[in-house]
Design a protein around this motif. Structure first.
Motif, PDB file in Angstrom:
ATOM      1  N   HIS A   1     -49.338  16.601  -7.562  1.00  0.00           N
ATOM      2  CA  HIS A   1     -48.610  17.808  -7.934  1.00  0.00           C
ATOM      3  C   HIS A   1     -49.568  18.986  -8.086  1.00  0.00           C
ATOM      4  O   HIS A   1     -49.240  20.123  -7.701  1.00  0.00           O
ATOM      5  CB  HIS A   1     -47.852  17.580  -9.239  1.00  0.00           C
ATOM      6  N   ILE A   2     -50.754  18.737  -8.623  1.00  0.00           N
ATOM      7  CA  ILE A   2     -51.726  19.809  -8.835  1.00  0.00           C
ATOM      8  C   ILE A   2     -52.442  20.183  -7.545  1.00  0.00           C
ATOM      9  O   ILE A   2     -52.499  21.355  -7.149  1.00  0.00           O
ATOM     10  CB  ILE A   2     -52.763  19.391  -9.897  1.00  0.00           C
ATOM     11  N   PHE A   3     -52.988  19.204  -6.854  1.00  0.00           N
ATOM     12  CA  PHE A   3     -53.912  19.496  -5.758  1.00  0.00           C
ATOM     13  C   PHE A   3     -53.261  19.572  -4.381  1.00  0.00           C
ATOM     14  O   PHE A   3     -53.921  19.986  -3.420  1.00  0.00           O
ATOM     15  CB  PHE A   3     -55.036  18.463  -5.751  1.00  0.00           C
ATOM     16  N   LEU A   4     -51.986  19.207  -4.268  1.00  0.00           N
ATOM     17  CA  LEU A   4     -51.281  19.336  -2.986  1.00  0.00           C
ATOM     18  C   LEU A   4     -50.222  20.424  -3.054  1.00  0.00           C
ATOM     19  O   LEU A   4     -49.292  20.443  -2.257  1.00  0.00           O
ATOM     20  CB  LEU A   4     -50.643  17.991  -2.591  1.00  0.00           C
ATOM     21  N   ASP A   5     -50.369  21.345  -4.003  1.00  0.00           N
ATOM     22  CA  ASP A   5     -49.445  22.468  -4.155  1.00  0.00           C
ATOM     23  C   ASP A   5     -49.773  23.501  -3.080  1.00  0.00           C
ATOM     24  O   ASP A   5     -50.729  24.268  -3.188  1.00  0.00           O
ATOM     25  CB  ASP A   5     -49.599  23.075  -5.546  1.00  0.00           C
ATOM     26  N   ALA A   6     -48.962  23.531  -2.029  1.00  0.00           N
ATOM     27  CA  ALA A   6     -49.255  24.387  -0.876  1.00  0.00           C
ATOM     28  C   ALA A   6     -49.269  25.866  -1.246  1.00  0.00           C
ATOM     29  O   ALA A   6     -50.134  26.625  -0.782  1.00  0.00           O
ATOM     30  CB  ALA A   6     -48.240  24.127   0.231  1.00  0.00           C
ATOM     31  N   ASP A   7     -48.320  26.302  -2.075  1.00  0.00           N
ATOM     32  CA  ASP A   7     -48.269  27.718  -2.455  1.00  0.00           C
ATOM     33  C   ASP A   7     -49.562  28.145  -3.154  1.00  0.00           C
ATOM     34  O   ASP A   7     -50.108  29.210  -2.877  1.00  0.00           O
ATOM     35  CB  ASP A   7     -47.070  27.979  -3.374  1.00  0.00           C
ATOM     36  N   HIS A   8     -50.029  27.301  -4.078  1.00  0.00           N
ATOM     37  CA  HIS A   8     -51.281  27.622  -4.785  1.00  0.00           C
ATOM     38  C   HIS A   8     -52.474  27.574  -3.846  1.00  0.00           C
ATOM     39  O   HIS A   8     -53.326  28.470  -3.847  1.00  0.00           O
ATOM     40  CB  HIS A   8     -51.488  26.641  -5.938  1.00  0.00           C
ATOM     41  N   ASN A   9     -52.552  26.530  -3.041  1.00  0.00           N
ATOM     42  CA  ASN A   9     -53.723  26.326  -2.193  1.00  0.00           C
ATOM     43  C   ASN A   9     -53.864  27.394  -1.109  1.00  0.00           C
ATOM     44  O   ASN A   9     -54.974  27.665  -0.637  1.00  0.00           O
ATOM     45  CB  ASN A   9     -53.683  24.936  -1.548  1.00  0.00           C
ATOM     46  N   LYS A  10     -52.742  28.009  -0.719  1.00  0.00           N
ATOM     47  CA  LYS A  10     -52.815  29.091   0.261  1.00  0.00           C
ATOM     48  C   LYS A  10     -53.354  30.378  -0.360  1.00  0.00           C
ATOM     49  O   LYS A  10     -53.978  31.187   0.313  1.00  0.00           O
ATOM     50  CB  LYS A  10     -51.432  29.348   0.859  1.00  0.00           C
ATOM     51  N   ARG A  11     -53.110  30.538  -1.662  1.00  0.00           N
ATOM     52  CA  ARG A  11     -53.578  31.739  -2.361  1.00  0.00           C
ATOM     53  C   ARG A  11     -55.002  31.587  -2.884  1.00  0.00           C
ATOM     54  O   ARG A  11     -55.781  32.539  -2.867  1.00  0.00           O
ATOM     55  CB  ARG A  11     -52.660  32.071  -3.543  1.00  0.00           C
ATOM     56  N   THR A  12     -55.324  30.366  -3.373  1.00  0.00           N
ATOM     57  CA  THR A  12     -56.619  30.139  -4.014  1.00  0.00           C
ATOM     58  C   THR A  12     -57.271  28.890  -3.433  1.00  0.00           C
ATOM     59  O   THR A  12     -56.675  27.806  -3.438  1.00  0.00           O
ATOM     60  CB  THR A  12     -56.450  29.955  -5.538  1.00  0.00           C
ATOM     61  N   ARG A  13     -58.473  29.037  -2.953  1.00  0.00           N
ATOM     62  CA  ARG A  13     -59.214  27.908  -2.382  1.00  0.00           C
ATOM     63  C   ARG A  13     -59.584  26.911  -3.474  1.00  0.00           C
ATOM     64  O   ARG A  13     -60.056  27.293  -4.548  1.00  0.00           O
ATOM     65  CB  ARG A  13     -60.477  28.432  -1.694  1.00  0.00           C
ATOM     66  N   LEU A  14     -59.351  25.639  -3.224  1.00  0.00           N
ATOM     67  CA  LEU A  14     -59.722  24.598  -4.174  1.00  0.00           C
ATOM     68  C   LEU A  14     -61.231  24.564  -4.370  1.00  0.00           C
ATOM     69  O   LEU A  14     -61.996  24.787  -3.422  1.00  0.00           O
ATOM     70  CB  LEU A  14     -59.235  23.233  -3.674  1.00  0.00           C
ATOM     71  N   MET A  15     -61.647  24.298  -5.607  1.00  0.00           N
ATOM     72  CA  MET A  15     -63.080  24.264  -5.923  1.00  0.00           C
ATOM     73  C   MET A  15     -63.327  23.245  -7.026  1.00  0.00           C
ATOM     74  O   MET A  15     -62.387  22.758  -7.665  1.00  0.00           O
ATOM     75  CB  MET A  15     -63.558  25.652  -6.355  1.00  0.00           C
ATOM     76  N   ASP A  16     -64.592  22.945  -7.257  1.00  0.00           N
ATOM     77  CA  ASP A  16     -64.949  21.959  -8.282  1.00  0.00           C
ATOM     78  C   ASP A  16     -64.474  22.384  -9.666  1.00  0.00           C
ATOM     79  O   ASP A  16     -64.171  21.538 -10.504  1.00  0.00           O
ATOM     80  CB  ASP A  16     -66.462  21.721  -8.307  1.00  0.00           C
ATOM     81  N   ASP A  17     -64.422  23.691  -9.920  1.00  0.00           N
ATOM     82  CA  ASP A  17     -64.026  24.162 -11.248  1.00  0.00           C
ATOM     83  C   ASP A  17     -62.575  23.809 -11.564  1.00  0.00           C
ATOM     84  O   ASP A  17     -62.195  23.785 -12.734  1.00  0.00           O
ATOM     85  CB  ASP A  17     -64.230  25.674 -11.363  1.00  0.00           C
TER      86      ASP A  17
END
Length: 355
Positions: A130-146
């Motif tokens: 739910h957190i890391f496969l959220d397409a809407d979020h991932n398109k706006r913000t690049r996933l990172m270690d933080d």
């Protein structure tokens, strides 16, 4: 035929040896409640912490797994640890693995049933998928270690070991599919099992020390810091200094919300409402997070009724006002709503009720 019979006997002997050796390490640990291992083993520090904690009347096996389990993986892991110890490959500090953390979380429910049920029904039981496969979020913000600092702080590895691809194009997938349905914010994210403290016991007589002398929080409240791989106690977590442009914001002194602010925090400048900050403004400025949000489930259904009479100064039921409490589509965020948001021509004088 004799050769085949000999091979069968060797195979049976190997199976018996495995069956005996797998639980051997677990039995060695459990027969003395961990004390035997703690004499010379690297777990002496966790064992001492547990012995002084509020959970010291809870056997190790109740949280870390029972020696009589039929889970071969449990015994194999203990055997691997024992073998590494005997070979001198002793870690500087014992760390719980991702799988260990998830299993411990489910065992919390044996004693803390109500709290676990509330957490399970609330937003903090969200899963890795739910957190890391959220397409809407991932398109706006690049996933990172933080991201793992709050979501998945017990995960072993970096963001590149969890999700692919690391870009804003996608499509994204979990590199460990079995982890997708597991909780990203388990119980021990905010609770330190071995935290020093008194046992929680029912008092012999009903206490009459109501009010400010009652306990606000249990000593287990603490933040697991992924960078340090250790807990920071609630008393060591600061409350932020917040401002709205040039005006300082008044926030509640409730120490529990220092834990909330570790993830629901403003950007570095401290401007209220930036980042993931939810500090209340307007009519609710100065309220604690816990004044409206349930501790484990973050439920807010009774939040208005806890403080307000049914009718407000306007003579309206506060739960029917045009705020995000009534509808998430409202333009008036319940965290920041002001009287002037609705009374654009000025706030009317308080009505005097006829006696």
């Amino acid at each position: 035929m004799k050769a085949i019979g000999k091979s069968v006997r060797v195979l049976l002997l190997a199976v018996v040896c495995v069956a005996v050796l797998l639980p051997a390490a677990s039995l060695y640990y459990s027969y003395s409640g961990g004390n035997a291992c703690a004499r010379c083993h690297e777990i002496w520090q966790p064992y001492r912490d547990w012995h002084e904690s509020a959970h010291r009347n809870v056997p190790c096996a109740d949280c870390h797994g029972d020696v009589f389990t039929f889970d071969a993986g449990f015994h194999l892991k203990n055997l691997t640890r024992l073998t590494a110890h005997l070979r001198g490959r002793v870690p500087e500090q014992v760390r719980l693995k991702t799988d260990d953390v998830l299993k411990i979380g489910s065992r919390c429910a044996k004693c803390h049933r109500e709290e676990y049920a509330e957490w399970s029904a609330g937003p903090h039981s969200t899963t890795y998928s739910h957190i890391f496969l959220d397409a809407d979020h991932n398109k706006r913000t690049r996933l990172m270690d933080d991201c793992l600092r709050c979501h998945g702080m017990h995960f072993e590895g970096s963001i590149r070991d969890l999700v692919t691809p690391i870009d804003t194009a996608g499509p994204w997938k979990m590199l460990q599919p079995a982890l997708g349905a597991q909780s990203a914010i388990p119980c021990i994210t905010c609770h330190q099992m071995h935290r020093h403290g008194d046992l929680l016991a029912r008092p012999a007589t009903k206490p009459y020390d109501a009010g400010p002398r009652q306990e606000i929080s249990r000593p287990s409240l603490a933040l697991f810091d992924r960078r340090r791989q250790d807990y920071v106690s609630l008393s060591s977590l600061p409350l932020p200094q917040m401002h709205e442009k040039d005006r300082s914001i008044r926030i509640s002194p409730d120490p529990r919300q220092a834990l909330c602010y570790q993830c629901h925090a403003p950007l570095a400048g401290g401007e209220v409402g930036t980042g993931d900050d939810r500090t209340p403004l307007g009519v609710h400025e100065g309220l604690s997070c816990l004044a409206c949000h349930g501790k484990h489930g973050q439920t807010t259904r009774a939040s208005c009724a806890n403080c307000h009479p049914q009718l407000s100064n306007c003579g309206l039921n506060v739960e029917t006002m045009d705020t995000t409490f009534k509808s998430v589509k409202s333009h008036h965020n319940i965290h920041t709503v002001k009287c002037l948001d609705c009374h654009t021509k000025g706030v009317p004088k308080k009505r005097v009720r006829e006696s």
